[in-house]
Design a protein around this motif. Structure first.
Motif, PDB file in Angstrom:
ATOM      1  N   VAL A  91      58.884   4.827  67.870  1.00  0.00           N
ATOM      2  CA  VAL A  91      60.132   5.490  68.276  1.00  0.00           C
ATOM      3  C   VAL A  91      59.893   6.984  68.492  1.00  0.00           C
ATOM      4  CG1 VAL A  91      62.466   6.107  67.513  1.00  0.00           C
ATOM      5  CG2 VAL A  91      61.598   3.794  67.139  1.00  0.00           C
ATOM      6  N   THR A  92      59.126   7.590  67.605  1.00  0.00           N
ATOM      7  CA  THR A  92      58.840   9.021  67.718  1.00  0.00           C
ATOM      8  C   THR A  92      58.056   9.339  68.978  1.00  0.00           C
ATOM      9  OG1 THR A  92      58.836   9.287  65.313  1.00  0.00           O
ATOM     10  CG2 THR A  92      57.726  10.997  66.602  1.00  0.00           C
ATOM     11  N   MET A  93      57.027   8.544  69.255  1.00  0.00           N
ATOM     12  CA  MET A  93      56.173   8.854  70.391  1.00  0.00           C
ATOM     13  C   MET A  93      56.890   8.643  71.725  1.00  0.00           C
ATOM     14  SD  MET A  93      53.793  10.234  68.965  1.00  0.00           S
ATOM     15  CE  MET A  93      53.024  10.682  70.514  1.00  0.00           C
ATOM     16  N   LYS A  94      57.863   7.730  71.758  1.00  0.00           N
ATOM     17  CA  LYS A  94      58.669   7.592  72.972  1.00  0.00           C
ATOM     18  C   LYS A  94      59.490   8.851  73.217  1.00  0.00           C
ATOM     19  CE  LYS A  94      61.089   3.878  72.395  1.00  0.00           C
ATOM     20  NZ  LYS A  94      62.080   2.826  72.767  1.00  0.00           N
ATOM     21  N   ALA A  95      59.920   9.489  72.128  1.00  0.00           N
ATOM     22  CA  ALA A  95      60.786  10.664  72.246  1.00  0.00           C
ATOM     23  C   ALA A  95      60.014  11.974  72.345  1.00  0.00           C
ATOM     24  CB  ALA A  95      61.733  10.727  71.043  1.00  0.00           C
ATOM     25  N   MET A  96      58.755  12.001  71.927  1.00  0.00           N
ATOM     26  CA  MET A  96      58.009  13.252  71.837  1.00  0.00           C
ATOM     27  C   MET A  96      57.949  14.037  73.150  1.00  0.00           C
ATOM     28  SD  MET A  96      56.515  15.196  69.598  1.00  0.00           S
ATOM     29  CE  MET A  96      55.977  14.174  68.209  1.00  0.00           C
ATOM     30  N   PRO A  97      57.751  13.399  74.316  1.00  0.00           N
ATOM     31  CA  PRO A  97      57.747  14.195  75.553  1.00  0.00           C
ATOM     32  C   PRO A  97      59.048  14.955  75.778  1.00  0.00           C
ATOM     33  CG  PRO A  97      56.846  12.002  75.958  1.00  0.00           C
ATOM     34  CD  PRO A  97      57.437  11.987  74.572  1.00  0.00           C
ATOM     35  N   TRP A  98      60.161  14.369  75.351  1.00  0.00           N
ATOM     36  CA  TRP A  98      61.468  15.014  75.515  1.00  0.00           C
ATOM     37  C   TRP A  98      61.688  16.076  74.446  1.00  0.00           C
ATOM     38  CZ3 TRP A  98      63.355  13.899  80.053  1.00  0.00           C
ATOM     39  CH2 TRP A  98      62.998  12.684  80.638  1.00  0.00           C
ATOM     40  N   TYR A  99      61.282  15.777  73.193  1.00  0.00           N
ATOM     41  CA  TYR A  99      61.403  16.791  72.147  1.00  0.00           C
ATOM     42  C   TYR A  99      60.727  18.093  72.576  1.00  0.00           C
ATOM     43  CZ  TYR A  99      62.468  13.058  68.708  1.00  0.00           C
ATOM     44  OH  TYR A  99      63.010  12.011  68.005  1.00  0.00           O
TER      45      TYR A  99
END
Length: 276
Positions: A91-99
């Protein structure tokens, strides 16, 4: 790129270029990143740096509390499964580019003079720097408290954004890797007070960057379920209660905002909601 060194704004560009060269030059061949526009270099640096911080802090802390100090801090039956931690990483790695798009945007705004940032502490003096830093942190505490609270109180925001994080609602499903396991927009919204503060109070640019990336380490710490009992820090004991009651302890680094707004629940005083 145009030489900005003779202007004050050029100091910010020089600084971000220096950070890009340190991180990207250490991790990637120059032919991969040097042709990219400055903004994309900055985003790539933030993405790689954020990912490294996330994995290093998560793995080291998990190794310490679940293996090296096994059963010292966390009972055997409360250690989260590898499957749960891998899901949190996913879940984190899916969001990391956006973070990491948010700090990249904040750096762009600083470089273009849209904020109150200053480059050197010597420009204003140490006393003024400390006053501004304290004000910045108060703004962040207040902003994150209310952003987090409204993500619970506004039902569509909770249902479509924040519920992604609250599937981790028991001690044996919480781990340091859960700290950044959010819907991408949820994670960005909770970091927005850091950027908003740049427009409200003079802020040392490097300090802003450091504080943003410290979030990755801090969020790992407050999801380990270990109550440090270090007043007024909003440690993991408080935050675990948040994951079990959903209505308390919305705060960030300290318990101050929860105390002011009546949502504080102390893990030591509340035996009926004991989590350890």
């Amino acid at each position: 790129m145009e030489d900005h060194g003779s202007t004050y704004l050029g100091l910010f560009v020089d600084e971000t270029t220096f950070y890009n060269r340190i991180v990207l030059g250490s991790l990637l061949p120059s032919r991969v990143w040097e042709p990219l526009p400055h903004f994309l270099q900055t985003w790539l640096r933030n993405y790689l740096g954020g990912t490294l911080i996330y994995f290093l802090s998560g793995f080291l802390w998990c190794f310490y509390i679940y293996y090296w100090k096994r059963n010292v801090y966390v009972p055997e039956d409360a250690i989260p499964s590898k499957k749960a931690m891998l899901l949190q990483i996913f879940v984190t790695m899916k969001a990391m580019p956006w973070y990491t798009a948010l700090p990249s945007l904040s750096e762009y705004m600083v470089e273009n003079g849209w904020t109150k940032c200053f480059s050197r502490i010597s420009d204003i003096g140490m006393l003024a720097y400390l006053v501004y830093l304290a004000t910045y942190l108060v703004i962040v505490e207040f902003g994150i408290y209310w952003m987090h609270r409204e993500l619970h109180d506004i039902k569509p925001l909770y249902k479509y954004l924040h519920a992604t994080h609250h599937v981790y609602n028991k001690q044996n499903t919480l781990s340091p890797f859960a700290g950044l396991a959010f819907h991408p927009l949820d994670g960005i919204l909770q970091a927005v007070p850091h950027v908003a503060a740049l427009f409200l109070v003079p802020t040392h640019f490097t300090t802003h960057i450091v504080l943003l990336f410290l979030e990755a380490i801090w969020t790992a710490n407050i999801h380990d379920c270990i109550h440090s009992n270090l007043w007024p820090v909003m440690g993991a004991g408080y935050h675990t209660i948040h994951h079990t009651t959903y209505r308390h302890n919305y705060g960030h680094y300290t318990i101050c905002m929860d105390w002011i707004f009546g949502t504080l629940r102390d893990p030591l005083d509340d035996g009926s909601k004991k989590v350890m």
